[in-house]
Each structure stands twice: as structure tokens, then as C-alpha cells.
Design a protein around this motif. Structure first.
Motif, PDB file in Angstrom:
ATOM      1  N   GLN A   7       0.870  -1.370  -0.049  1.00  0.00           N
ATOM      2  CA  GLN A   7      -0.029  -0.020   0.166  1.00  0.00           C
ATOM      3  C   GLN A   7       0.703   1.284   0.147  1.00  0.00           C
ATOM      4  OE1 GLN A   7      -3.043  -0.105  -0.588  1.00  0.00           O
ATOM      5  NE2 GLN A   7      -3.496  -2.256  -0.179  1.00  0.00           N
ATOM      6  N   PRO A   8       0.292   2.484  -0.523  1.00  0.00           N
ATOM      7  CA  PRO A   8       1.270   3.467  -0.685  1.00  0.00           C
ATOM      8  C   PRO A   8       1.312   4.225   0.974  1.00  0.00           C
ATOM      9  CG  PRO A   8      -0.954   3.991  -1.385  1.00  0.00           C
ATOM     10  CD  PRO A   8      -0.987   2.420  -1.385  1.00  0.00           C
ATOM     11  N   GLU A   9       2.347   4.934   1.166  1.00  0.00           N
ATOM     12  CA  GLU A   9       2.654   5.505   2.544  1.00  0.00           C
ATOM     13  C   GLU A   9       1.469   6.154   3.095  1.00  0.00           C
ATOM     14  OE1 GLU A   9       6.302   7.522   2.804  1.00  0.00           O
ATOM     15  OE2 GLU A   9       7.548   5.678   2.747  1.00  0.00           O
ATOM     16  N   GLU A  10       0.737   6.800   2.387  1.00  0.00           N
ATOM     17  CA  GLU A  10      -0.399   7.628   2.954  1.00  0.00           C
ATOM     18  C   GLU A  10      -1.474   6.755   3.742  1.00  0.00           C
ATOM     19  OE1 GLU A  10      -0.713   8.040  -1.599  1.00  0.00           O
ATOM     20  OE2 GLU A  10       0.589   8.316  -0.066  1.00  0.00           O
ATOM     21  N   VAL A  11      -1.655   5.449   2.921  1.00  0.00           N
ATOM     22  CA  VAL A  11      -2.472   4.581   3.553  1.00  0.00           C
ATOM     23  C   VAL A  11      -1.792   3.766   4.762  1.00  0.00           C
ATOM     24  CG1 VAL A  11      -3.674   2.405   3.053  1.00  0.00           C
ATOM     25  CG2 VAL A  11      -3.672   4.084   1.405  1.00  0.00           C
ATOM     26  N   LEU A  12      -0.514   3.560   4.530  1.00  0.00           N
ATOM     27  CA  LEU A  12      -0.093   2.654   5.654  1.00  0.00           C
ATOM     28  C   LEU A  12      -0.041   3.694   6.907  1.00  0.00           C
ATOM     29  CD1 LEU A  12       2.926   1.098   3.697  1.00  0.00           C
ATOM     30  CD2 LEU A  12       1.218  -0.059   4.896  1.00  0.00           C
ATOM     31  N   VAL A  13       0.326   4.928   6.866  1.00  0.00           N
ATOM     32  CA  VAL A  13       0.364   5.752   7.934  1.00  0.00           C
ATOM     33  C   VAL A  13      -0.806   5.512   8.585  1.00  0.00           C
ATOM     34  CG1 VAL A  13       0.185   8.059   8.902  1.00  0.00           C
ATOM     35  CG2 VAL A  13       1.957   7.524   7.148  1.00  0.00           C
ATOM     36  N   ASN A  14      -2.160   5.783   8.007  1.00  0.00           N
ATOM     37  CA  ASN A  14      -3.440   5.521   8.620  1.00  0.00           C
ATOM     38  C   ASN A  14      -3.594   4.275   9.128  1.00  0.00           C
ATOM     39  OD1 ASN A  14      -3.756   8.306   7.932  1.00  0.00           O
ATOM     40  ND2 ASN A  14      -4.920   7.813   6.112  1.00  0.00           N
ATOM     41  N   VAL A  15      -3.337   3.163   8.446  1.00  0.00           N
ATOM     42  CA  VAL A  15      -3.557   1.823   9.004  1.00  0.00           C
ATOM     43  C   VAL A  15      -2.752   1.495  10.110  1.00  0.00           C
ATOM     44  CG1 VAL A  15      -3.190  -0.559   8.263  1.00  0.00           C
ATOM     45  CG2 VAL A  15      -4.194   0.925   6.359  1.00  0.00           C
ATOM     46  N   VAL A  16      -1.599   1.921  10.284  1.00  0.00           N
ATOM     47  CA  VAL A  16      -0.862   1.531  11.471  1.00  0.00           C
ATOM     48  C   VAL A  16      -1.326   2.406  12.494  1.00  0.00           C
ATOM     49  CG1 VAL A  16       1.637   1.487  12.357  1.00  0.00           C
ATOM     50  CG2 VAL A  16       1.434   1.031  10.012  1.00  0.00           C
ATOM     51  N   GLY A  17      -1.655   3.641  12.259  1.00  0.00           N
ATOM     52  CA  GLY A  17      -2.117   4.377  13.219  1.00  0.00           C
ATOM     53  C   GLY A  17      -3.493   3.838  14.097  1.00  0.00           C
ATOM     54  N   ALA A  18      -4.237   3.286  13.136  1.00  0.00           N
ATOM     55  CA  ALA A  18      -5.540   2.764  13.752  1.00  0.00           C
ATOM     56  C   ALA A  18      -5.327   1.374  14.285  1.00  0.00           C
ATOM     57  CB  ALA A  18      -6.432   2.143  12.495  1.00  0.00           C
TER      58      ALA A  18
END
Length: 1042
Positions: free
Chosen positions: A766-777
Motif C-alpha cells: 500500500q502507498p505510504e499515505e494509506v500505511l500511516v493511517n492503517v498503522v495508526g488505527a
């Protein structure tokens, strides 16, 4: 790596074969990328890391034998790895100073041991091994640098009997990918570099000469060229140096330091070796860093220059403006500039890029709020004006032509400051000036160009009927095509179209606006429209009683207001208020009995108004203007409509504005969340994306998170996770889930909807902007035991640990939090330890970003608490304890608090406590004692309490004046601070001098009150401390009478 090292890396004068790598920003960037690849190699490709090179990589190292610890056999002059090949030969062998390395695994370990010297070691390695791929894989694999097709790889597999062929092929592909990455990274780095030219350098030197001379108030004593001869291209450097991009050499005598000999080159300004002994030549070798221009260089080198320059800043800038006046640059100077750039950059610019007073390079060199002309009026101003006056009569005479000349360039400084403050905007799009592309005079132009030119002539000189016909004919062209767009501009059509907007003829206005709406999608055209004063006229049209005119004007404004200056113009001419009023069409309906919201014309007017507000809302000042104009209730009402075309700009505007706290409060008050949640179930992906993004912005507030749950918004968010094709929507949805997960009740719901398992599946590819949110969740979900078990069972630990080797700051902060939360569970901690996750967390303590350091330190606390044989694990990290102690010198309170918490856990092991004591932990902790931050106080007190349990640390804390400030912590309102402080004071009270200090600072009275606390640990610590103080007093009393 071969192509990058030969094509782009910058070697010294001796060249690629025999020279050395120069110390330049580009070379450093290349080396840093190679280091990052090598450091992460052992974790990403553990099997390939064990592969033994065909030939060792050899170079002279400056690393000392003392750096080699566990895993290496060290003697007086040699060091070798315990890891050996099948013949028993070590994979790393050092015979001071020559080192040989034969595997990627040993290369990774070596870089970890090199610490601050890794850049120097990487440079030495590359200089000594010019063809690393051939040494690693064998000479036959070197062909893959140029041709890595699948057919060649298959041929090698078929022909080669080598049992390691699979690993070799994979390594060859990895090295090829690294080479491509380095090429792309280098080109990106080069594209961002500011390149100087002779015109700008000569201008700076002439300006500095005006402000130089004898006297304390001058910026310099003197500045002069080393050569009086100037070549035709404006350079003064010898031709053989011009090839290297050098333009001239300057002798500068500042007031406070020795004379400097400076090189001005296309890459920037730097110090050279000065004049040689015979004074006839210059030592051209660079002696320091490269600076972007002469003023920046001198500001860095001379304090007196910096001081005096600040006094003359206003005069300096005014004289700069005088030198930059349009028209001052002659044709000859433009040709000179073109030659200079051609010589330095080896890529000539097109003629059409040097058409106006201040050239494009100057724009890049010195960004200014004073906008420059981007349209050449010289050839067509008079004809355009005459045609307009002849056709429109008195109406045109009332309008002052908006010229992009000096009157617009010299705005008042107060206005400029207001623009800076008021338009500090959140946008990330095109605020940079785009290059102005023009058709070359002798280029082969398409037939449309000449047809449009004829139509513009009719527009200029025809009557009303001819004008309308010409406008209709112009619309028949493909106005989405750039050739047609620029043709209209180049032949003077833009001025005519804007002038038509001030006529009384509605048909002419409509025709002109329809064309402007289409061509304003082009970034150059929209800037030209603003330069020609078109926006204020369109803002005035918003008051027109004709709905078609309102719609077209608003849509054109929406297209034009894509950059900061355009948004400022709209706001300053009252456009925000007028656009907000377009949303309120229901109150102006001619048929009150029928709701105009569902009237097609009124819906279109409101939609166009919302579209324009969406573009304008990217500025913070405009957001406030929309709120003051009453835009939020109107947007809330429009949000209830079923028209998707309307909903997208409305939600888009709300999403932009929701970044402001005042808007978030208003959004709650207007019950907008309910409608945002409802539209998550829409079939329109763009609408879903903007609704999710709006929820993401608003969900910082707890009440909003509850509203999303109460209105059933969590289920559609969870279901949207399954659609991963649209990455923009996925980023918005995962962002909304992350923020909603801050509330425990929402996490429970997400667990019911199986969202956690889906989130784990999104940790890869996944692109980084998605990963940041996924990992944050996931980090928020990990706060509960049940969710940690789910993540572990779904295999989420490994991808989380893999993300620890990234470089994205936001992603690293979130992933360290998630890994730290997982580490509270022993089974998960075992997996983290097996994957070397603790070492990766520890390495993040060296990250330059304070947030990453703090998050990594917090994550290490549960890792140390739950790891088996934690003390030995911590000691195995070379230089790890020293690194932690040194972080106590940070200025960031969060970093300090997290490091104190880590030290508290580290100090539970006596050997580790002894080591950090030797590294000076006691004076550093003592120095932090005078703080008012309760979070830091708590963890600092806990760290002091733990560190007291070694040697004479109790006495040392007293000697470093840490006791008296600790007593003041007892006056805090935080019970956690009380508990930690009482425990620290109890440990410190074992020393008599500390007891006296506590008594003198009133500790007894404060501790007595805490003996009655319901917190048992606080009770015991307070009572123990009082007991020690009282025992000392009794002993003193007894000694006095005996």
C-alpha cells in the motif's frame, strides 16, 4: 549501482577511473541511499544476506578494533568474524587498516558498528571497489547493468550449473533495482537544486559593492573579481573551468575575518583554496560546503556581515527591485543568459522562456511575494487596446487596463506582510510559478492556431453580431487542447475576452465566460487571467440577476483560484461573501411555493458557488471569511440534498474547512456529521472519499467520534476497507477509522465488524499515505488485549516490524506505537524479539525527528519489561546504552520523558545500571530536575529512584542539587507525580545529607499529608522517607547528648 556511479556521481578532476568522490550534496544523497539499503538488507533479505561474494570488497577503513565486540575474534592488529564460509574463511577480516568483507550480512553489521563514520566508510568502499556488482556476483553478471531482460535471466539459469544461481539472480535483480532507485533519486535531487547564472551572480556582486567600503556600518570592507576580463557569456572563469559550471572568482574582505577567495558556480557558491604562491593562479579545489548564493555564504561565514546586512535589508531589497525592473534586461542580456545557462547546464532553454524582464531562473533563485509578469504585452498591447476601444466605446474607457508592469510589482510592504499572515494556507498544490511555455516564432504551428488568430481579430474589431459569432466559432475548437488554449493567449485573445466581461451585452459575457471556463484549466492561463485583472470582474458578475452568468463566473473562479495569489484576490474583492450568498438561492426563488433547492437552475447556481468556495477554502484566511459570511449553515442545508453533483463540492469544502477547530465545533452544532455518515453509503466514490476525509478531520474531537458511532458510520467505514483499488478513497477511509479508533467504544465496534483483520491485510503493498493511517488505527486498537491477540494471530507483527526500517516520519511514529503496544503481550514480544524488532526500535533513537525518537523510546519500555533476559539483550546493542544516556541532552520534553521511562526499565538490571552510571546518567538526570512538566517529572523521579540503587548514586544526586527540586514535585496536582517523587525521595533519604536537604525544603510536612493517601505505594514511600529523616534526627539528638 554501476550506472549511477558512472553517470551521476560527482568525481574529482581525475575522473571515475582514478579520482575520488567529491563531497557534494548529490554524492551524500547517493551514499545515504546506499547505506539505508545495506542497513535494511539483513532484515528484508535474511537468506540473501548470507550469500558469499565471489571476490571480497576491500578498502582502507578508519574503524578501530575496539568497535568489534560480540561475533568477532579480535587480536592486537586484526579482527575477524566468527561467521565463516564453507572453507572456514571469515566473512569479515580486518588487518589494520585494510578490511575485506564477503557478505551483505557482514556489510550491514559493519555499518551498524561504524555509527557516525558510516558515510565516510561507504565512500571509501565505493572509491576502492569501482565495479561492486562484478565482485559480488562475478564478472559475467556485470552485463545485467545494461540488459536485465527476463530472457537473459532464463538463459543464465539454463546455462549455469551453479547451485546458488537462484540467489545470484535475485541479488542481481535487487542490485539493478537499487541502481534504478539511485538514478531516480539523483535526478529528483538534481531537479530541486537551485542553479545560478552569470546575470544573477553579477547583480549580487554589484549590489554588495554598493554597500561595501570603509566604516563600521558597511557590510564588507571590499569585494572584487579576481579577473577583469569578461567573456561573451558573462563568465569570468577560464574556459576549462566554465566546463565545470564555474562562472567567476571573487576576493571578499569582511570586517571581522580574513579575506576569502570564493568560487561562484552554477551549483552555488563555495570557498576555494585561494590564490597560489605566485599570485597568478587560484587553487580551484573546494574547501567547504556549497551555499545557494553569495549573501547566504557571507551571512554564514561573517557575523559582522550578517549584523550589518540586517540593518541594510530594506535598502538592499529596494535596490534589488530597481535592478529587476521589466524592460531593463535587453535582448543582448537575454541572449547572454541563454548562453550562460547552456554552458553550465548542458541543456539549452527554449527561446520562448526568456521573453520578459525578469527571467525564469531569477524567479527560482529568489521567490518573492511580488508577482512577476508572465505575459508579453509588447507586441500586442496597442492593437488589443485600440480594437477594444473601437468596439466597446465609452464602456472601455472607464476601465483602467491592468498592466503587469512596475505599478503592480511595487506593492506596499505592509500589504505583503498581511498576505503572508492571512494566506498561510493548507494547500499542497501549485503555489510555485510554472514555466511559461510559448510557441516559437519559427515553429510549425497547427492550422487551429492561425484560425484562432483570425477569430481574435474579429473579436477585437467586429460589431456585436460579429463578436457573438466569433465567440461561438471559437467554442467549436477543442479548448481542452493546450495548443488552442495557448493560441488564444499568444494572439492577445485573453485581454479581449476579459474586456468583454465589462460590456452590457449578456450574450457576449456568456460566450466569453464559457471560453474562459474551459481554458482556465491550464495553470499558465489562470495566472495570466489574474495578471490581467480578470478575477475582480468575475467577482462583480456574481451580483448579476442572470443565473447563467453567475454559474459561469463561479465555475471560472473555481478553476482560477487554484493558487494562493488568486485566492487572495477573490477575498480582497469581496468574492467570498458573494459566493456564500449563491448557496442561499432558495430565499431568492421567483416561486416561493416551490423549494428552489430542487429547481435545476437554482441547484446549478448553488453547485457552482460551492465549487468556487471549495477552491478558495484551501486558504486559512478564506476559511475564516466563509465562516463569518454564514457559510456553514448553508453548506449544512445543501448537504441534505440528493444531488450528487452538489454534494461533492459541498463536502469537499467542509473537508477543507474542518481542519480549523472553529469549523469542527460548528459542524457538530449544525448536525452535519449525520449527513456525512449517510453519504458514506453513496455509490459515488469521490463523494465517499470526501465524506471519509471530513470525518477524519472532525474526529479529533471525542463528541464527534461518538456521533459517528451513534449514526451508524463505523460499519460503512469498515466495509469500504474491502475496496482497495481507489487509493485516495482508501487513504481517507483508513484515516477516518484511525481517528475514530481513539475511542474504546468504537474499537469494540470495529472488532465486531472484522475491521482489524482487514487492516492487518493492508499492511503490505500500500502507498505510504494509506500505511500511516492503517498503522495508526492498529496502534489505537492494540491498546486492548483482545485486539493484540487478533493482530498476532493474523500475522500482523512481522509486517509491523518490517515497517520500522522506513523513513516516513508519521509512519515511524505510528508503527513504533503499535509495536510498543503489541510488546505488552509476552507472546507477541517473543515474535518481535525474534524479528530483531527491539534492535530496530533502538536504532530509531538516532532518527533526527524528535517525535520518532520519543515514540521509539516509549515503545522500548514494554519491550524491556517483557523480554526474556532483558538485561543481556540491552547490553548486546553496541553503543545502545550510551545513546540512551546522551538523549537526556535533548531539548524536547517528550523525548526526555520517554528516555527517562526507558532508563527506569533499563536500570532494573544491575549491570546495565552500572554502565549508564559510568556514562554520566546521574548529572544529566539531576540537570533536568528543575522542570514544571508533570509528565517529565513523573518519569524523571522514577528514573532517579531506580538509579539510586547503585554505588554512591544517592550521594551523587545530592551533590548535583537534584533533591530540593524533587521536594517541589510534591506540590503538583498529579497523583502519579506524588507516587514517583515519594519513591525517589525514599531512596535518596538513605543518605544523611539528602535528609537534611529534604527537611530544609519542607518535605516532612508535604509527606505527612500523603501518608493518609489511598494509594498504598505512595503511603509506604512517604512513610519510609519520613522514617529515615526522623531516624537521622534521633541519631543526631543522641549524639549531641552523649
Amino acid at each position: 549501482m554501476g550506472l549511477t556511479l558512472t553517470k551521476l556521481a560527482q568525481w574529482s578532476a581525475a575522473g571515475y577511473d582514478t579520482g575520488t568522490l567529491e563531497i557534494t550534496p548529490l554524492n551524500e544523497a547517493i551514499l545515504q541511499e546506499i547505506i539505508m539499503f545495506m542497513e535494511g538488507f539483513i532484515y528484508k533479505y535474511p537468506k540473501e544476506a548470507k550469500y558469499v561474494f565471489v571476490e571480497p570488497l576491500e578498502w582502507e577503513t578508519s574503524l578501530e578494533l575496539s568497535a568489534f565486540e560480540s561475533g568477532y575474534v579480535v587480536s592486537e592488529t586484526t579482527a575477524k568474524s566468527e561467521e565463516v564460509d564453507e572453507n572456514g574463511e571469515p566473512l569479515l577480516f580486518l588487518s589494520v587498516p585494510q578490511i575485506k568483507i564477503r557478505s551483505f550480512g557482514q556489510l550491514s553489521h559493519f555499518l551498524f558498528m561504524a555509527k557516525d563514520e558510516k558515510l565516510k566508510e561507504a565512500q571509501a568502499c565505493i572509491e576502492a571497489n569501482r565495479d561492486p556488482v562484478a565482485k559480488i556476483l562475478g564478472s559475467e553478471y556485470n552485463t545485467m547493468q545494461e540488459d536485465s531482460t527476463a530472457f537473459n535471466i532464463l538463459d543464465k539459469i539454463n546455462e549455469d550449473d551453479d547451485p546458488e544461481i537462484g540467489i545470484k539472480i535475485k541479488l542481481a535483480m535487487l542490485l539493478k533495482q537499487l541502481d534504478l532507485h539511485l538514478l531516480n533519486h539523483s535526478l529528483k535531487h538534481i531537479s530541486l537544486e537551485i542553479r545560478l547564472n552569470p546575470v544573477s551572480v553579477n547583480k549580487d556582486i554589484e549590489l554588495l559593492k554598493r554597500f561595501s567600503g570603509k566604516g563600521e556600518q558597511t557590510v564588507l570592507e571590499s569585494i572584487e573579481y579576481t579577473s577583469d576580463y569578461e567573456f561573451s557569456n558573462g563568465c569570468r572563469a577560464p574556459p576549462w573551468r566554465q566546463i565545470r559550471g564555474e562562472m567567476c572568482y571573487v576576493l571578499v574582505k569582511p570586517h571581522d575575518i580574513e579575506a576569502l577567495c570564493i568560487t561562484c558556480s552554477a551549483e552555488g557558491v563555495f570557498l576555494n583554496g585561494g590564490k597560489t604562491d605566485d599570485e597568478a593562479d587560484i587553487d580551484y579545489e573546494r574547501k567547504g560546503e556549497i551555499y545557494k548564493d553569495l549573501v547566504t555564504f557571507l551571512t554564514e561565514k561573517s557575523a559582522k556581515f550578517s549584523e550589518n546586512m540586517s540593518k541594510h535589508a530594506i535598502d538592499f531589497k529596494e535596490q534589488q527591485k530597481e535592478m529587476d525592473q521589466p524592460g531593463e534586461t535587453s535582448k543582448e542580456e537575454a541572449d547572454t543568459l541563454q548562453k550562460a545557462i547552456t554552458d553550465s547546464d548542458k541543456k539549452p532553454l527554449e527561446k520562448n522562456q526568456i521573453n520578459f524582464g525578469k527571467n525564469q531562473m531569477a524567479k527560482r533563485l529568489e521567490p518573492s511575494l511580488n508577482w512577476k509578469a508572465t505575459v508579453d504585452f509588447k507586441d500586442r498591447k496597442s492593437s488589443g487596446k485600440d480594437g477594444q476601444e473601437e468596439k466597446r466605446g465609452g464602456k472601455v474607457e472607464g476601465r483602467t487596463s491592468t498592466s503587469p508592469g512596475r505599478p503592480q510589482l511595487l506593492r506596499k510592504s505592509v500589504e505583503r506582510i498581511e498576505e503572508i499572515v492571512s494566506d498561510s494556507s493548507s494547500e499542497s498544490e501549485e503555489d510555485e510559478e510554472t514555466p511559461d511555455h510559448r510557441q516559437e516564432a519559427n515553429a510549425d504551428l497547427p492550422s487551429e492556431y492561425w484560425q484562432i488568430q483570425k477569430l481574435v481579430k474579429y473579436l477585437k474589431g467586429g460589431n456585436q453580431t460579429a463578436t457573438v459569432i466569433a465567440l461561438c466559432s471559437m467554442r467549436d475548437f477543442n479548448l481542452a487542447q493546450e495548443t488552442c488554449q495557448l493560441a488564444i493567449r499568444d494572439v492577445g485573445g485573453l485581454e479581449v475576452l476579459i474586456n468583454l466581461l465589462e460590456t452590457d451585452e449578456v450574450k457576449c459575457k456568456i460566450g466569453s465566460l464559457k471560453i474562459l471556463k474551459e481554458i482556465s484549466h491550464n495553470p499558465q492561463i489562470r495566472r495570466n487571467i489574474v495578471d490581467l485583472g480578470g478575477l475582480p470582474i468575475m467577482v462583480n458578475i456574481l451580483d448579476s440577476p442572470h443565473k447563467s452568468l453567475k454559474c459561469l463566473a463561479a465555475e471560472t473562479i473555481a478553476n482560477v483560484a487554484k493558487f494562493k495569489r488568486a485566492r487572495q484576490v477573490v477575498r480582497k474583492h469581496g468574492g467570498i461573501t458573494k459566493l456564500v450568498s449563491l448557496l442561499d438561492c432558495a430565499h431568492h426563488s421567483a416561486e416561493p411555493a416551490q423549494s428552489s433547492l430542487y429547481d435545476a437552475r437554482d441547484v446549478e447556481v448553488a453547485r457552482c458557488g460551492a465549487l468556487a468556495l471549495w477552491s478558495c477554502s484551501k486558504s486559512n484566511a478564506n476559511k475564516e471569511a466563509i465562516r463569518k459570511a454564514g457559510g456553514i449553515p448553508l453548506l449544512a442545508r445543501l448537504l441534505k440534498t440528493s444531488h450528487e453533483d452538489m454534494l461533492i463540492p459541498v463536502v469537499g469544502t467542509l473537508q477543507e474547512c474542518a481542519s480549523e477547530e472553529s469549523y469542527r465545533a460548528a459542524i457538530k452544532a449544525e448536525r452535519i456529521i449525520e449527513n456525512l455518515v449517510k453519504n458514506l453509503s453513496s455509490e459515488n466514490e469521490q463523494l465517499q472519499e470526501h465524506c471519509a476525509m471530513a470525518i477524519y478531520q472532525c474526529a479529533e474531537d471525542e463528541e464527534t467520534r461518538d456521533l459517528v458511532r451513534l449514526h451508524g458510520g463505523l460499519k460503512p467505514l469498515a466495509s469500504l476497507l474491502n475496496n482497495t483499488d481507489n487509493k485516495e478513497r482508501l487513504a481517507a477511509v483508513t484515516g477516518a477509522i484511525w481517528k475514530c479508533s481513539i475511542s474504546k467504544e468504537n474499537v469494540t465496534k470495529f472488532r465486531e465488524y472484522k475491521a482489524i483483520e482487514t487492516l492487518v491485510g493492508l499492511l503490505t503493498d500500500q502507498p505510504e499515505e494509506v500505511l500511516v493511517n492503517v498503522v495508526g488505527a492498529l496502534g489505537e486498537c492494540c491498546q486492548e488485549y483482545e485486539n493484540r491477540v487478533i493482530i498476532r494471530k493474523c500475522g500482523g507483527i512481522q509486517p509491523l516490524v518490517n515497517l520500522l526500517v522506513g523513513i516516513n516520519q508519521a509512519l515511524l511514529v505510528n508503527v513504533t506505537k503499535a509495536v510498543g503496544a503489541c510488546a505488552t503481550e509476552p507472546e507477541s514480544m517473543m515474535i518481535i524479539d525474534r524479528l530483531d524488532g527491539v534492535r530496530l526500535l533502538w536504532s530509531l533513537l538516532k532518527n533526527p525527528h524528535p517525535d520518532v525518537k520519543a515514540s521509539a523510546a516509549w515503545a522500548l519500555c514494554p519491550c524491556i519489561q517483557n523480554a526474556k533476559d532483558a538485561g543481556e539483550m540491552v547490553r548486546s546493542f553496541v553503543g545502545g546504552l550510551e545513546l540512551v544516556v546522551n538523549l537526556l541532552k535533548s531539548d524536547n520534553k517528550e523525548v526526555l520523558a520517554s528516555v527517562c521511562a526507558a532508563i527506569t526499565n533499563i536500570a532494573k538490571d544491575q549491570e546495565n545500571l552500572a554502565v549508564i552510571t559510568d556514562h554520566g546518567v546521574v548529572p544529566l538526570l539531576s540537570k533536568l530536575a528543575n522542570t514544571n512538566n508533570d509528565k517529565l517529572r513523573r518519569h524523571l523521579a522514577e528514573a532517579i529512584s531506580r538509579c539510586c540503587m547503585w554505588g554512591r548514586n544517592r550521594v551523587a544526586f545530592g551533590e548535583h542539587k537534584a533533591v530540593a527540586p524533587l521536594v517541589r514535585y510534591l506540590k503538583s496536582n498529579d497523583t502519579n507525580v506524588h507516587r514517583a517523587t515519594a519513591q525517589a525521595l525514599y531512596q535518596l533519604s538513605e543518605d544523611a545529607d539528602n535528609c537534611i536537604t529534604m527537611h530544609e525544603n519542607g518535605a516532612v510536612k508535604l509527606l505527612l499529608a500523603m501518608v493518609g493517601s489511598p494509594d498504598q505505594e505512595l503511603q509506604e514511600a512517604a512513610a519510609g522517607c519520613i522514617s529515615n529523616i526522623r531516624r537521622l534526627a534521633l541519631a543526631t539528638e543522641k549524639a549531641r547528648y552523649t
